[in-house]
Design an enzyme around this catalytic site. Structure first.
Site, PDB file in Angstrom:
ATOM      1  N   LYS A   1       3.862  -0.375  -1.976  1.00  0.00           N
ATOM      2  CA  LYS A   1       3.853   0.499  -0.795  1.00  0.00           C
ATOM      3  C   LYS A   1       3.805  -0.380   0.447  1.00  0.00           C
ATOM      4  O   LYS A   1       3.073  -1.369   0.473  1.00  0.00           O
ATOM      5  CB  LYS A   1       2.647   1.448  -0.833  1.00  0.00           C
TER       6      LYS A   1
ATOM      7  N   ASP B   1      -0.402  -1.870  -2.632  1.00  0.00           N
ATOM      8  CA  ASP B   1      -0.091  -2.055  -1.213  1.00  0.00           C
ATOM      9  C   ASP B   1       0.361  -3.476  -0.935  1.00  0.00           C
ATOM     10  O   ASP B   1      -0.221  -4.437  -1.458  1.00  0.00           O
ATOM     11  CB  ASP B   1      -1.362  -1.809  -0.372  1.00  0.00           C
TER      12      ASP B   1
ATOM     13  N   GLU C   1      -0.082   9.684   6.870  1.00  0.00           N
ATOM     14  CA  GLU C   1      -1.524   9.539   7.150  1.00  0.00           C
ATOM     15  C   GLU C   1      -1.841   9.896   8.599  1.00  0.00           C
ATOM     16  O   GLU C   1      -1.122   9.497   9.527  1.00  0.00           O
ATOM     17  CB  GLU C   1      -1.946   8.082   6.878  1.00  0.00           C
TER      18      GLU C   1
ATOM     19  N   ASP D   1      -4.729  -1.445   0.346  1.00  0.00           N
ATOM     20  CA  ASP D   1      -5.378  -2.534   1.087  1.00  0.00           C
ATOM     21  C   ASP D   1      -6.636  -2.013   1.790  1.00  0.00           C
ATOM     22  O   ASP D   1      -7.359  -2.777   2.434  1.00  0.00           O
ATOM     23  CB  ASP D   1      -4.405  -3.232   2.050  1.00  0.00           C
ATOM     24  N   SER D   2      -6.934  -0.719   1.612  1.00  0.00           N
ATOM     25  CA  SER D   2      -8.251  -0.181   1.999  1.00  0.00           C
ATOM     26  C   SER D   2      -9.332  -0.962   1.252  1.00  0.00           C
ATOM     27  O   SER D   2     -10.507  -0.928   1.632  1.00  0.00           O
ATOM     28  CB  SER D   2      -8.348   1.311   1.671  1.00  0.00           C
TER      29      SER D   2
ATOM     30  N   GLU E   1       4.017  -0.205   5.012  1.00  0.00           N
ATOM     31  CA  GLU E   1       3.906   0.639   6.196  1.00  0.00           C
ATOM     32  C   GLU E   1       5.082   0.398   7.145  1.00  0.00           C
ATOM     33  O   GLU E   1       5.524  -0.737   7.290  1.00  0.00           O
ATOM     34  CB  GLU E   1       2.587   0.332   6.928  1.00  0.00           C
TER      35      GLU E   1
HETATM   36  O1  KIV Z   1      -4.941   1.487   1.542  1.00  0.00           O
HETATM   37  C1  KIV Z   1      -5.027   2.660   1.155  1.00  0.00           C
HETATM   38  O2  KIV Z   1      -5.959   3.037   0.420  1.00  0.00           O
HETATM   39  C2  KIV Z   1      -3.997   3.593   1.588  1.00  0.00           C
HETATM   40  C3  KIV Z   1      -4.203   5.044   1.339  1.00  0.00           C
HETATM   41  C4  KIV Z   1      -5.439   5.572   1.884  1.00  0.00           C
HETATM   42  C5  KIV Z   1      -3.026   5.855   1.644  1.00  0.00           C
HETATM   43  O3  KIV Z   1      -3.009   3.177   2.104  1.00  0.00           O
END
Ligand code: KIV
Length: 268
Positions: free
Chosen positions: A116, A87, A185, A48-49, A118
């Site tokens: 993934k 994510d 992280e 989600d970056s 959090e």
């Molecule tokens: O959103 C993302 O790119 C991430 C990574 C940097 C671990 O969660």
């Protein structure tokens, strides 16, 4: 031609048992995913970056399920051999367990092999339920970007004894709930080492020092494909932004001076 990377294979990749470190790189569209896959990375993360790196937001909180589905589908169309992890965006697994499972399923239907999310002990129900739906879950602890407001900024976590202890308890709890790997992280190297030695699944670090079972970085950071300040842990192996600007300036000059297009670049 390499073999497809699978969840069971990643789950077993502990360096302490002689395994090669895991390489995970983000990608958000078809061409970037093709490049990442050609580099032989083990895992492509549609993170989600996306919100910060590609869509221009200040943090990841604006990213929606629709955004993630759109970009996971694009990455899937690159037909990667790497494991494709997506994510779960903020608020897609915070309201109810049922909604979380349905949202995880939508990411799998878009092409992801795993999701993934959090959080630690506060997410155990969700991790259990998604696993029960046969969807593998990767955990994410430490400086979890979706907690930016709760943390008061993007600050290194687990620096004190109490927060370090809490990190370890969270890692053990999500492993018990069934995650197949854990992203660590923005934490001190020693804290990452402690977690990596304590849990049975691999840790993948970003800003977490050299002691993890693997490392992840953002595609645009690795290639220098963005302008501005970068976090301390980023190593850029290319200068795409600078060389891209120089290349585009050459095109501009060629157009202005009438050097582009030539006969050979035109149709008869
Ligand atoms: O959103 C993302 O790119 C991430 C990574 C940097 C671990 O969660």
């Amino acid at each position: 031609m390499r073999d497809t990377v699978t969840v069971p294979e990643v789950r077993g990749r502990k360096r302490a048992q002689g395994a090669q470190p895991i390489v995970m790189i983000t990608a958000y569209d078809t061409p970037s995913a093709k490049i990442v896959d050609e580099s032989l990375a083990d895992i492509i993360l549609v993170g989600d970056s996306l919100g910060m790196v590609v869509l221009g937001y200040d943090n990841t909180l604006a990213v929606t399920m629709e955004d993630m589905i759109h970009h996971v589908s694009a990455v899937k169309r690159s037909d990667p051999k790497a494991l494709l992890v997506a994510d779960m965006p903020w608020m897609s697994y915070h309201v109810s367990v049922r909604e979380s499972v349905l949202n995880a399923a939508s990411l799998i239907r878009a092409g992801a092999n795993a999701v993934k999310l959090e959080g630690g002990q506060n997410r155990l129900d969700v991790i259990h339920a998604i696993n029960d739906a046969e969807i593998p879950v990767m955990g994410h602890l430490g400086l979890t970007p979706q907690s930016v407001n709760a943390f008061g900024g993007f600050k290194v976590q687990a620096r004190e004894e109490a927060t370090r202890k809490r990190l370890l308890e969270d890692a053990l709890a999500i492993c018990e709930a069934g995650v197949f790997a854990v992203v660590l992280e923005g934490i001190p190297s020693e804290a990452a080492k402690e977690v990596t030695e304590a849990i049975g699944v691999p840790t993948i670090g970003i800003g977490a020092g050299p002691n993890c079972d693997g490392q992840v970085l953002v595609f645009h950071d690795l290639l220098g494909y963005s302008l501005g300040r970068k976090p301390k842990f980023v190593r850029s192996y290319e200068t795409f932004a600078e060389s891209g600007i120089a290349a585009l300036a050459l095109f501009r000059e060629d157009v202005i001076e009438g050097r582009y297009p030539k006969e050979a670049e035109s149709y008869k």
